[in-house]
Scaffold this motif. Structure first.
Motif, mmCIF file in Angstrom:
data_model
loop_
_atom_site.group_PDB
_atom_site.id
_atom_site.type_symbol
_atom_site.label_atom_id
_atom_site.label_comp_id
_atom_site.label_asym_id
_atom_site.label_seq_id
_atom_site.Cartn_x
_atom_site.Cartn_y
_atom_site.Cartn_z
ATOM 1 N N TYR A 59 0.949 -1.210 -0.077
ATOM 2 C CA TYR A 59 0.094 0.048 0.101
ATOM 3 C C TYR A 59 1.008 1.169 -0.005
ATOM 4 N N THR A 60 0.289 2.304 -0.374
ATOM 5 C CA THR A 60 1.213 3.480 -0.626
ATOM 6 C C THR A 60 0.763 4.596 0.089
ATOM 7 N N GLY A 61 -0.641 4.463 0.520
ATOM 8 C CA GLY A 61 -1.290 5.564 1.112
ATOM 9 C C GLY A 61 -0.793 6.044 2.467
ATOM 10 N N ARG A 111 2.231 8.512 1.247
ATOM 11 C CA ARG A 111 2.006 9.623 0.436
ATOM 12 C C ARG A 111 2.121 10.969 0.897
ATOM 13 N N SER A 112 1.979 11.011 2.116
ATOM 14 C CA SER A 112 2.024 12.225 2.873
ATOM 15 C C SER A 112 3.560 12.692 2.927
ATOM 16 N N LEU A 139 5.727 12.247 0.545
ATOM 17 C CA LEU A 139 6.391 12.547 -0.716
ATOM 18 C C LEU A 139 6.297 13.991 -1.131
ATOM 19 N N LEU A 151 7.028 5.583 -4.905
ATOM 20 C CA LEU A 151 6.158 6.641 -5.268
ATOM 21 C C LEU A 151 7.094 7.619 -6.066
ATOM 22 N N THR A 163 7.057 11.730 -8.221
ATOM 23 C CA THR A 163 6.308 12.784 -9.002
ATOM 24 C C THR A 163 6.708 13.217 -10.401
#
Length: 454
Positions: free
Chosen positions: A63-65, A68-69, A71, A90, A92
Motif C-alpha cells: 500500500y502507498t497511502g 504519500r504524505s 512524498l 512513489l 512525482t
C-alpha cells in the motif's frame, strides 16, 4: 613571430588559463554545495520515514497511502528487497525512475546526471527488530531548479571568459606596444646611427628612469657617449698625428730637393740641408717612438712586472737628468726601503717625462719628493715641483689629451709633441695609480703621482 605578438599571446593565454580554472572551480564548487544541501534534505526525510510504524512491516509495502504524505514535489520514494526488486515506489516525475534500483547494505548518497536532468539520491538499510536488513529505503530528488541555475552559471562564465579574452587581447596589444616603445625607439636610433654615422641618444622620461627599460636606455646612452668621445678623440688623434708627421717630412723633402738641385756645389747649403734633415729625422724618430708608446697596452705584461726599489729608481733617474741637463734637481725621499711591484722601465719613463717638462718650462731648481700616503702606507706619493711659468687653470683638464699643447709655438720650439703627459697617465693607470696637476701662472707647477706599492 614579433615580440609584441609574443607578449600579447602570453598575456591572453595566462589570463584565459586563470579564468578557465576559476570558472571550473566556481562551477563544481556551486554544484557540490547545492547537491550537498539537497542530500541533507533527503537524509532528514529518510529519518522521518524510518520512524513510521509500517516501514518495517512487509505487508504494508503493498500500500502507498501511508507514505504519500511524506512524498515531496520532484521526489522519489522506493523500498527495495534483498533481491533488488522494487516493493514500493512513489514518484512525482517519471525521469526519477532512471535512478538504478539495486539492493545494498551500505548507506550512501550519489549524484546522477542524465541528458534530461540532474538528480541526487540516497539509500539506507531497513532493519527488523533483530537488526536484520530486510530491505533498503531509497529517496531521490530531481534538481530542476539547480539544473537551470547551472545553465545560467555556465552561460555567465562562458560570456565573461570570452569578454575577458577579447579585452585581454586588446589590452595586451596596447600594453605590449607601450612596453616595447622604448625598445622600438632604441632599434630605430641604432639603425639611424648605423646609416648616418651620427651619434644619437634616446630621450628618457623621468618616470621611467628606475625600471629595467630605463636602466637599459641609460646604459645605451652612456655607451653612446663613450663611443662618441672615443670616436672624436680618435679622429682628433689621427688629425694631430698627421699634422705632426707632415711637418718634418715636408722639411726633409724640401731640403732633399734643394740638395738635388743646387746643394752639390755649395758646401754651406749642403751642410745646412744635412743638419736640417738630421734634426727633423731625429724629431720624427722621437715622435714615432712616442706614438708607439701611446699605442702600447696600458697594463704592463706579466713578464715585465717585478719588484723593484722605487726610492733608488727615483734617485738614479733624477741624478741622470741633472747631469744631462746641467740643472739642479733636489730629491726629498721619505718613503723608506719599500719595494714596488710593477714595470720599473715604465715608471722610469713616467719620471723622465715629468722631469723633462719641469726642466723645459722652468729655470729654477726642480724638486722631487717621494713619501707614503698619510691615509694609506701602501701607496707611494711622487711629486715633481717646479717654479716655472705655470699653467692657466682652463688648460689643466686637457693636459692629458694626446697632442694637446698649451702654447703651440712654445712647445714646438722646445721640441714637445703634446704626448708626454698622455703617456705618463697611461703608465700610472697601468699600475693602478693616478696622476694630477696643480699649477698657478708665474708660480710653477706640481705634478702628483700616486702609485700602489703592492
Amino acid at each position: 613571430m614579433r615580440l609584441r605578438t609574443q607578449i600579447t599571446l602570453l598575456i591572453v593565454s595566462s589570463l584565459l588559463s586563470v579564468l578557465f580554472f576559476f570558472s571550473v572551480f566556481t562551477y563544481y564548487t556551486f554544484v557540490r554545495i547545492t547537491t550537498k544541501s539537497e542530500i541533507g534534505v533527503l537524509w532528514n526525510a529518510a529519518q522521518t520515514i524510518l520512524s513510521l510504524p509500517g516501514i518495517r512491516t512487509p505487508e504494508q509495502w503493498n500500500y502507498t497511502g501511508w507514505l504519500r504524505s511524506s512524498l515531496m514535489p520532484q521526489e522519489l520514494i522506493r523500498i527495495i528487497d534483498p533481491h533488488s526488486n522494487i516493493k514500493l515506489q512513489l514518484q512525482t516525475d517519471k525521469e526519477l525512475s532512471q535512478i538504478p534500483a539495486q539492493f545494498s547494505t551500505q548507506t550512501f548518497s550519489k549524484t546522477l546526471k542524465t541528458s534530461e536532468a540532474l538528480m541526487v539520491y540516497i539509500q539506507i538499510p531497513i532493519s527488523d527488530e533483530e537488526q536484520h536488513t530486510i530491505a533498503v529505503l531509497q529517496l531521490g530528488r530531481k534538481l530542476d531548479a539547480l539544473d537551470d541555475y547551472l545553465n545560467v552559471l555556465l552561460a555567465v562564465l562562458s560570456f565573461t571568459t570570452a569578454v575577458a579574452a577579447l579585452l585581454s587581447l586588446v589590452g595586451g596589444m596596447y600594453f605590449a606596444r607601450i612596453i616595447l616603445r622604448p625598445i622600438h625607439e632604441l632599434a630605430q636610433i641604432m639603425e639611424s646611427i648605423q646609416k648616418s654615422g651620427v651619434f644619437k641618444r634616446v630621450v628618457m622620461p623621468p618616470s621611467k628612469r628606475q625600471d629595467e627599460l630605463g636602466r637599459l636606455i641609460h646604459t645605451f646612452n652612456a655607451m653612446i657617449g663613450k663611443l662618441e668621445t672615443n670616436f672624436f678623440q680618435q679622429r682628433q688623434f689621427l688629425a694631430d698625428a698627421s699634422h705632426e708627421l707632415k711637418t718634418p717630412l715636408t722639411i726633409i723633402e724640401s731640403y732633399a730637393n734643394l740638395l738635388k738641385r743646387w746643394g752639390g756645389n755649395d758646401a754651406k747649403l749642403r751642410e745646412e740641408a744635412i743638419d736640417a734633415i738630421q734634426s727633423e729625422a731625429s724629431r720624427l724618430r722621437n715622435l714615432t717612438h712616442t706614438l708607439l708608446s701611446v699605442a702600447d697596452p696600458e697594463s704592463p705584461s706579466t713578464e715585465e712586472a717585478a719588484a723593484f726599489d722605487l726610492e733608488e729608481l727615483v734617485l738614479t733617474t733624477a741624478a741622470s737628468l741633472q747631469h744631462a741637463f746641467h740643472r739642479d734637481i733636489t730629491c726629498e725621499i721619505r718613503l723608506g726601503q719599500k719595494m714596488m711591484h710593477g714595470n720599473a722601465d715604465k715608471i722610469k719613463q713616467l719620471l723622465i717625462i715629468l722631469l723633462d717638462n719641469a726642466i723645459k718650462y722652468s729655470d729654477e731648481r726642480v724638486i722631487v719628493t717621494l713619501e707614503p700616503d698619510p691615509r694609506d702606507a701602501g701607496i707611494a706619493v711622487l711629486k715633481v715641483i717646479d717654479r716655472g711659468i705655470g699653467i692657466e687653470a682652463a688648460h689643466i683638464p686637457r693636459l692629458f689629451d694626446r697632442f694637446y699643447r698649451v702654447d703651440q709655438a712654445r712647445n714646438r720650439s722646445t721640441g714637445g709633441s703634446g704626448l708626454g703627459l698622455a703617456i705618463a697617465q697611461n703608465i700610472a693607470r697601468a699600475h693602478r695609480g693616478t696622476i694630477s696637476v696643480t699649477s698657478s701662472p708665474g708660480l710653477g707647477t706640481q705634478v702628483t703621482v700616486m702609485l700602489p706599492l703592492g
